[in-house]
Design an enzyme around this catalytic site. Structure first.
Site, PDB file in Angstrom:
ATOM      1  N   GLY A 197       0.835  -1.212   0.000  1.00 19.79           N
ATOM      2  CA  GLY A 197       0.000   0.000   0.000  1.00 19.79           C
ATOM      3  C   GLY A 197       0.858   1.245   0.000  1.00 19.79           C
ATOM      4  N   SER A 198       0.216   2.398   0.012  1.00 20.95           N
ATOM      5  CA  SER A 198       0.980   3.641  -0.109  1.00 20.95           C
ATOM      6  C   SER A 198       1.786   3.931   1.157  1.00 20.95           C
ATOM      7  CB  SER A 198       0.047   4.807  -0.446  1.00 20.95           C
ATOM      8  OG  SER A 198      -1.007   4.878   0.472  1.00 20.95           O
ATOM      9  N   ASP A 254       3.277  -2.929   8.236  1.00 25.55           N
ATOM     10  CA  ASP A 254       2.251  -2.748   7.202  1.00 25.55           C
ATOM     11  C   ASP A 254       1.257  -1.674   7.626  1.00 25.55           C
ATOM     12  OD1 ASP A 254       0.744  -3.123   4.922  1.00 25.55           O
ATOM     13  OD2 ASP A 254       0.119  -5.176   5.393  1.00 25.55           O
ATOM     14  N   ASP A 259      -6.440  -0.119   6.673  1.00 25.02           N
ATOM     15  CA  ASP A 259      -7.531   0.777   6.284  1.00 25.02           C
ATOM     16  C   ASP A 259      -8.240   1.326   7.513  1.00 25.02           C
ATOM     17  OD1 ASP A 259      -7.294   0.455   3.375  1.00 25.02           O
ATOM     18  OD2 ASP A 259      -7.695  -1.633   3.857  1.00 25.02           O
ATOM     19  N   LYS A 279      -8.054  -4.568   6.841  1.00 28.31           N
ATOM     20  CA  LYS A 279      -7.049  -4.393   5.799  1.00 28.31           C
ATOM     21  C   LYS A 279      -7.551  -4.976   4.492  1.00 28.31           C
ATOM     22  CE  LYS A 279      -2.825  -5.404   6.570  1.00 28.31           C
ATOM     23  NZ  LYS A 279      -2.519  -4.289   5.661  1.00 28.31           N
ATOM     24  N   GLY A 280      -6.783  -4.712   3.416  1.00 24.75           N
ATOM     25  CA  GLY A 280      -7.117  -5.330   2.141  1.00 24.75           C
ATOM     26  C   GLY A 280      -7.611  -4.358   1.096  1.00 24.75           C
ATOM     27  N   GLY A 287      -5.882  -2.675  -0.723  1.00 27.20           N
ATOM     28  CA  GLY A 287      -5.036  -2.895  -1.898  1.00 27.20           C
ATOM     29  C   GLY A 287      -5.145  -4.316  -2.432  1.00 27.20           C
ATOM     30  N   GLU A 321      -0.644 -10.670   3.182  1.00 21.68           N
ATOM     31  CA  GLU A 321      -0.342  -9.852   4.369  1.00 21.68           C
ATOM     32  C   GLU A 321      -0.587 -10.665   5.636  1.00 21.68           C
ATOM     33  OE1 GLU A 321      -1.439  -5.484   2.449  1.00 21.68           O
ATOM     34  OE2 GLU A 321      -2.956  -6.524   3.601  1.00 21.68           O
ATOM     35  N   LYS A 323      -7.124   6.792  10.143  1.00 17.41           N
ATOM     36  CA  LYS A 323      -7.455   5.362  10.101  1.00 17.41           C
ATOM     37  C   LYS A 323      -7.909   4.818  11.464  1.00 17.41           C
ATOM     38  CE  LYS A 323      -5.538   4.897   5.862  1.00 17.41           C
ATOM     39  NZ  LYS A 323      -4.367   4.080   5.570  1.00 17.41           N
TER      40      LYS A 323
END
Ligand code: 5RP
Length: 226
Positions: A35-36, A87, A90, A100-101, A103, A109, A127
């Site tokens: 992810g970013s 990591d 979201d 998460k997820g 992306g 992950e 977040k």
């Protein structure tokens, strides 16, 4: 143009490198998310690449970015011990349970996180939530089971939406499920129940293996919750 949120993501990615730096041995392998925010972490990690052996990536995209920085990427099957997995997420709640997820890399992950001793989750303060689930729950599904899994999710009170035109690194599809209530005390059972639907590979609730450390960036700096 760099957004204010990108600056916060960069800040927390750099803070994560500082956090793990003191604990890295020369033979360490670092688990790396997707992810970013994870990208900012990878870019900062490159500055200390002489201090560890290499990384395990949770996606092809992260593996390529790591390699681009000259960081060696290991297959997880060749790695026994990993101190840190770093990591983004979201959503994160106060008990360090995550959603998460976004992306689409949730399965890899979850696998890499399961091997690491410490899961360091890096987020900006947008977040942080009281209740997980404003963000839809991503579920990775074997393609032939798409409709069967979707029907079962509807029975369980969710509204699944196919992530159009998207395939995971494992060749599967993602259903983004809206409308699920994820109270802190039921996140673990919901994660297990969704994973138990035949055809589901895994879902984006990280409650059975939550983060151990939350690094949270805001306009006033980075705070650490352990
Ligand atoms: C990818 C993820 C990411 O960690 C999550 O979507 C957060 O992404 P970003 O750092 O770009 O906001 O779970 O599968």
């Amino acid at each position: 143009m760099t957004s204010a949120q990108d600056n916060l993501k960069r800040q927390v990615g750099e803070a994560a490198v500082e956090y793990i730096d003191n604990h890295l041995a020369n033979d360490s392998i670092v688990g790396v998310g997707t992810g970013s925010t994870a990208n900012f972490f990878i870019d900062a990690l490159a500055k200390i690449k002489h201090k560890f052996d290499g990384a395990v990536a949770s996606s092809n995209a992260s593996a390529n970015r790591l390699k681009g920085h000259g960081i060696r990427v290991f297959d997880l099957n060749a790695v026994k011990d990993m101190t840190f997995y770093v990591d983004g997420a979201d959503e994160a709640d106060a008990s360090k349970q995550l959603l998460k997820g976004g992306g689409g890399a949730l399965t890899r992950e979850k696998i890499v996180a399961s091997v690491a001793t410490r899961f360091v989750c890096i987020i900006d303060d947008s977040k942080l939530v009281n209740l997980l689930g404003q963000f839809p729950v991503p579920i990775e599904v074997i393609p032939m089971a798409r409709s069967a899994v979707a029907r079962e999710i509807v029975k369980q009170g969710g509204q699944p939406v196919l992530r159009e035109g998207f395939f995971t690194d494992n060749g599967n599809i993602i259903l983004d499920v809206h409308g699920l209530t994820i109270k802190p005390e039921n996140a673990r059972s919901l994660e297990a129940r969704l994973n138990n639907i035949t055809g589901v590979v895994t879902n984006g609730i990280f409650a059975l293996r939550p983060a151990d450390v939350l690094l949270i960036s805001s306009t006033t700096g980075v705070t650490c919750r352990e």
